[in-house]
Motif scaffolding. Structure first.
Motif, PDB file in Angstrom:
ATOM      1  N   SER A 162       0.861  -1.186   0.000  1.00  0.00           N
ATOM      2  CA  SER A 162       0.000   0.000   0.000  1.00  0.00           C
ATOM      3  C   SER A 162       0.893   1.230   0.000  1.00  0.00           C
ATOM      4  O   SER A 162       1.887   1.261   0.711  1.00  0.00           O
ATOM      5  N   VAL A 163       0.521   2.209  -0.782  1.00  0.00           N
ATOM      6  CA  VAL A 163       1.371   3.397  -0.881  1.00  0.00           C
ATOM      7  C   VAL A 163       0.578   4.664  -0.570  1.00  0.00           C
ATOM      8  O   VAL A 163      -0.498   4.880  -1.132  1.00  0.00           O
ATOM      9  N   ILE A 164       1.094   5.480   0.326  1.00  0.00           N
ATOM     10  CA  ILE A 164       0.512   6.813   0.537  1.00  0.00           C
ATOM     11  C   ILE A 164       1.304   7.775  -0.343  1.00  0.00           C
ATOM     12  O   ILE A 164       2.485   8.002  -0.099  1.00  0.00           O
ATOM     13  N   ASP A 165       0.653   8.277  -1.375  1.00  0.00           N
ATOM     14  CA  ASP A 165       1.417   9.073  -2.341  1.00  0.00           C
ATOM     15  C   ASP A 165       0.963  10.530  -2.329  1.00  0.00           C
ATOM     16  O   ASP A 165       0.937  11.201  -3.339  1.00  0.00           O
ATOM     17  N   GLU A 166       0.619  11.007  -1.151  1.00  0.00           N
ATOM     18  CA  GLU A 166       0.091  12.366  -1.058  1.00  0.00           C
ATOM     19  C   GLU A 166       0.437  12.897   0.324  1.00  0.00           C
ATOM     20  O   GLU A 166       0.378  12.163   1.297  1.00  0.00           O
ATOM     21  N   MET A 167       0.784  14.168   0.395  1.00  0.00           N
ATOM     22  CA  MET A 167       1.129  14.752   1.686  1.00  0.00           C
ATOM     23  C   MET A 167      -0.099  15.398   2.311  1.00  0.00           C
ATOM     24  O   MET A 167      -0.975  15.866   1.585  1.00  0.00           O
ATOM     25  N   PRO A 168      -0.162  15.456   3.637  1.00  0.00           N
ATOM     26  CA  PRO A 168      -1.256  16.175   4.280  1.00  0.00           C
ATOM     27  C   PRO A 168      -1.261  17.624   3.796  1.00  0.00           C
ATOM     28  O   PRO A 168      -0.207  18.155   3.457  1.00  0.00           O
ATOM     29  N   PRO A 169      -2.442  18.246   3.794  1.00  0.00           N
ATOM     30  CA  PRO A 169      -2.523  19.612   3.261  1.00  0.00           C
ATOM     31  C   PRO A 169      -1.755  20.611   4.122  1.00  0.00           C
ATOM     32  O   PRO A 169      -1.476  20.349   5.290  1.00  0.00           O
ATOM     33  N   GLY A 170      -1.399  21.725   3.510  1.00  0.00           N
ATOM     34  CA  GLY A 170      -0.816  22.830   4.264  1.00  0.00           C
ATOM     35  C   GLY A 170       0.671  22.725   4.498  1.00  0.00           C
ATOM     36  O   GLY A 170       1.243  23.536   5.203  1.00  0.00           O
ATOM     37  N   ARG A 171       1.294  21.712   3.926  1.00  0.00           N
ATOM     38  CA  ARG A 171       2.739  21.612   4.100  1.00  0.00           C
ATOM     39  C   ARG A 171       3.437  22.629   3.202  1.00  0.00           C
ATOM     40  O   ARG A 171       3.092  22.776   2.043  1.00  0.00           O
ATOM     41  N   GLN A 172       4.423  23.290   3.774  1.00  0.00           N
ATOM     42  CA  GLN A 172       5.233  24.191   2.963  1.00  0.00           C
ATOM     43  C   GLN A 172       6.470  23.418   2.534  1.00  0.00           C
ATOM     44  O   GLN A 172       7.086  22.764   3.351  1.00  0.00           O
ATOM     45  N   PRO A 173       6.827  23.522   1.278  1.00  0.00           N
ATOM     46  CA  PRO A 173       8.045  22.818   0.889  1.00  0.00           C
ATOM     47  C   PRO A 173       9.243  23.371   1.666  1.00  0.00           C
ATOM     48  O   PRO A 173       9.300  24.561   1.965  1.00  0.00           O
ATOM     49  N   VAL A 174      10.155  22.503   2.012  1.00  0.00           N
ATOM     50  CA  VAL A 174      11.335  22.930   2.756  1.00  0.00           C
ATOM     51  C   VAL A 174      12.344  23.527   1.777  1.00  0.00           C
ATOM     52  O   VAL A 174      12.581  23.002   0.703  1.00  0.00           O
ATOM     53  N   HIS A 175      12.894  24.650   2.173  1.00  0.00           N
ATOM     54  CA  HIS A 175      13.905  25.333   1.394  1.00  0.00           C
ATOM     55  C   HIS A 175      15.244  24.668   1.658  1.00  0.00           C
ATOM     56  O   HIS A 175      15.690  24.643   2.797  1.00  0.00           O
ATOM     57  N   THR A 176      15.893  24.134   0.645  1.00  0.00           N
ATOM     58  CA  THR A 176      17.174  23.460   0.897  1.00  0.00           C
ATOM     59  C   THR A 176      18.332  24.290   0.370  1.00  0.00           C
ATOM     60  O   THR A 176      18.289  24.770  -0.761  1.00  0.00           O
ATOM     61  N   ILE A 177      19.321  24.489   1.208  1.00  0.00           N
ATOM     62  CA  ILE A 177      20.441  25.369   0.874  1.00  0.00           C
ATOM     63  C   ILE A 177      21.757  24.608   1.032  1.00  0.00           C
ATOM     64  O   ILE A 177      21.961  23.915   2.021  1.00  0.00           O
TER      65      ILE A 177
END
Ligand code: ADP
Ligand code: MG
Length: 707
Positions: A452-467
């Motif tokens: 079984s695959v969960i292929d969706e993120m919960p709503p309201g997540r902000q993408p993380v800024h990677t530096i």
């Protein structure tokens, strides 16, 4: 003499007791084993040259005639040298062999011979020549060549046996092999994939034939394992493994469960009342898949995959609720104490309003408290027991265990998985993975599980800024961290801790924490968490960070899995180049869980190579855990990827799950089809077929115990 694949190697021409013993030591008992000892690589020995045209340091094949030959011993070092002069129509040159005096009987004057070797300068006679070349005597032109003049296989040395000796024996065995050996692969499969018959495939594996001039082309394909013969063996490797997994799976399904589980309206209501948010569509879908399994009479063995933060915990919780609402017990096993207590706290909070009792069992629960807990579990007074691998200890017994959930599975051996299952009467098992596992690896490690695959993120997540930064930019980085702290956020600072240099690393981490505490972030609370601390100390540290009392948590990678702290918005990773991509992805998954914009800062000391930079740059470019793990697997190979030496990975002779993904997937689906066919035939025939598959499997993969 006619040789069969099951003929013991000692019956082969040229194999005496000594050689048979060497073979046996390398796991080679039968002729079939010898013929499946795969070439480590191949060499093109068709570059025929005239002596006149030889260049220093090049590898060349020369067809020539022996003019003079003789043996002598060097005066000081007493080295035995056999030396000859050979010539062709263009000229002559010296050839030397060290410590092989018997060659005197091999090379007679006028003997025609083919030599293969690297052209060297012979300082004694000031001429180019060959030293210890591979050779082949030409008796008649009809005999095919074995060691020269063609593409030849190069084998790993086995004990004292050289690649040339092995090549000779393989060639002999193939020559004597019964022309009508039975094939091990079904005809349909061979046709479908264009695989040659076993007999042909064996020949082409060891002595691939190319039409003249096509050798370089063929060599390229051989080196990448793309020839039909090679692919046949790769496929077969995967296929027999997958068949075994399928049999295992079917066997588990044969015995129905005795319990009946229903989704009563009360189950739905309880679930609704405890869930703090609306499940995503993906969560709903997998919960349905799991619930169907729980209600069916077949035992569930399901793998739940979902990227970090995709919300696997509440999916597990719903499965647990279904089971305990039906009056059974459930167990949830996590790999670390911190994670187990986090699960315990969260789930206890969710279930606070219900009548259910939850227990936490780790190695820190001792004495009377432990005894009390174990009794309650045994009497069925505890509905859900959460814990570490303490759960699989002998003393833990359940009244009626119906569901086992294993979190962050690949940290547990396959064996541990099955030990926990044995604590119930064929309980349903749900395995959750922390790292998204590439499909090829999942098929290999978990091919016996449904997916079984969960292929969706919960709503309201902000993408993380990677530096990406080097340590020269440290000031800048600290300024960014300070800014976040100023806004009320918290930060993780992660240090790699490599087993081999654990002490030095720990010292570095300790010094760094000290430096941050006393100088850089004087106005904030900084604490250090590492694996050597006692469990309760770790626990307290985590609590203080969770509650916001601590602003900066410096840590070695123990926080890698599962920890959930929405207020943390910075993940600063030191020596990022030392981490695998999947690990970095895991670490990054610790932040961006709240509503805030978050930063993942990767500090690499030196980008050393372009490669290291490009590798880390993948982190900047994508946040898709499956893409990252594919890349990671490709770069590091399965052993490193799984991060444990005993990762439960089977050893394939021919197949590489990275290089041969396509064949692995094909083998998986063919094995499924095959097993369905086997199950369609009746009684005796069926059990015989199943038995055969299992025996084959055990022979090949016996060290890989599957639970
Ligand atoms: P993981 O899959 O990495 O184990 P968790 O189960 O820890 O992820 O969930 C990550 C975070 O997302 C948790 O804070 C959890 O409460 C939250 N979460 C899970 N599902 C949802 C949802 N459907 N809506 C909102 N938040 C959710
Ligand atoms: Mg988790």
């Amino acid at each position: 003499m006619s040789i069969r694949l099951d003929t013991p190697v000692q019956y082969l021409k040229g194999v005496g007791p000594r050689r048979a013993q060497i073979f046996s030591g390398a796991g080679i008992q039968s002729t079939g084993d010898l013929l499946r000892n795969r070439p480590a690589r191949y060499q093109d020995r068709t570059n025929f040259k005239l002596i006149r045209d030889l260049n220093l340091d090049e590898e060349a094949v020369i067809r020539c005639r022996v003019i003079v030959a003789g043996r002598y011993t060097t005066p000081i070092k007493r080295v035995q040298i056999f030396e000859m002069v050979v010539s062709d129509r263009s000229g002559s040159m010296p050839v030397k062999f060290f410590n092989q005096p018997y060659l005197e009987r091999v090379f007679r004057k006028e003997q025609e011979v083919i030599l293969f070797g690297t052209v060297r300068n012979d300082p004694y006679v000031n001429s180019i020549g060959l030293v210890n070349p591979d050779y082949e005597l030409i008796e008649s032109d009809a005999e095919p060549m074995v060691h020269t003049g063609r593409i030849v296989p190069i084998y790993r040395k086995l004990g004292q046996l050289t690649t040339k000796q092995i090549r000779q024996l393989v060639s002999q065995a193939l020559h004597d092999l019964d022309p009508n050996i039975e094939d091990t692969l079904p005809e349909e499969i061979k046709q479908k994939y264009g695989f040659p018959h076993l007999r042909v495939a064996l020949e082409q594996l060891h002595f691939p034939a190319a039409s003249p001039g096509q050798e370089p082309e063929l060599l390229k394909r051989l080196e990448t394992w793309r020839t039909p013969a090679q692919r046949r063996f790769i496929f077969e490797d995967f296929y027999s493994f997958q068949l075994g997994l399928q049999v295992l799976k079917k066997q588990r399904e044969i015995f129905p469960k005795k319990r009946h589980i229903r989704i009563y309206p009360s189950v739905r209501e309880t679930i609704k009342s405890v869930l703090p948010f609306h499940p995503t569509a993906a969560q709903k879908r997998v919960v349905k898949e799991i619930a169907d399994d729980l209600c069916s009479s077949k035992v569930m063995n399901r793998l739940l995959q979902g990227d970090v933060g995709s919300g696997k915990t509440i999916v597990a919780l719903q499965a647990i609720l279904v089971v305990i609402e039906n009056g059974f017990q459930a167990a949830l096993m996590a790999p670390t104490e911190i994670l187990a207590s986090q699960h315990y706290e969260r789930i206890s909070a969710y279930l606070a309003k219900t009548r259910y009792r939850i227990g936490l069992l780790t190695s820190s629960v001792k004495g009377a408290a432990r005894k009390h807990l174990l009794t309650a579990v045994q009497e069925g007074k505890i509905n859900l027991l959460i814990g570490t691998h303490a759960l699989i200890q002998k003393k833990v017994t359940f009244k009626d265990l119906a569901l086992v959930v294993v979190d962050e599975q690949h940290r547990f051996g396959v064996l541990q998985r099955s030990l926990l299952s044995q604590k119930g009467d064929r309980p349903d098992t749900l395995v959750m993975t922390a790292t998204p596992i590439p499909r090829s690896l999942a098929l290999t490690l978990y091919g016996d599980l449904d997916l079984s695959v969960i292929d969706e993120m919960p709503p309201g997540r902000q993408p993380v800024h990677t530096i990406l930064k080097t340590s020269r930019n440290r000031k800048e980085v600290y300024a960014l961290v300070a800014e976040e702290l100023e806004k009320g956020r918290q930060a993780f600072v992660v240090y790699p801790l490599i087993e081999e240099s654990e002490k030095i690393d720990l010292k570095a981490a300790t010094e760094m924490a000290e430096h941050l505490r006393t100088e850089v972030f004087k106005n904030y609370t900084v604490e250090l968490l590492h694996g050597r601390l006692k469990a309760d100390v770790k626990e307290e540290l985590m609590q203080r960070f969770k509650s916001g009392e601590t602003q900066i948590l410096v840590s070695t990678t123990v926080i890698e899995v599962g920890i959930d702290i929405p207020n943390a918005s910075v993940m600063l990773i030191e020596h990022a180049e030392r981490f695998g991509l999947s690990q970095l992805h895991q670490l990054r998954g610790r932040i961006g869980r709240g509503a805030y914009l978050s930063y993942c800062i990767l500090i690499a000391d030196r980008f050393g190579s372009r490669e290291a930079f490009e590798r880390l740059d993948i982190m900047r470019k994508t946040s898709d855990g499956f893409k990252i793990s594919e890349k990671d697997l490709e770069l590091r190979g399965p052993g490193e990827f799984l991060g444990t030496r005993q990762s439960g990975m089977p050893e394939f002779i021919f197949g590489s799950i990275v290089r041969d993904r396509d064949l692995l997937a094909a083998a998986h689906s063919e094995a499924e089809t095959r097993l369905e066919q086997v199950l369609e035939v009746s009684g005796n025939q069926q059990s015989r077929a199943l038995k055969e598959i299992q025996q084959q499997w055990q022979k090949r993969f016996s060290l890989y115990g599957v639970g």
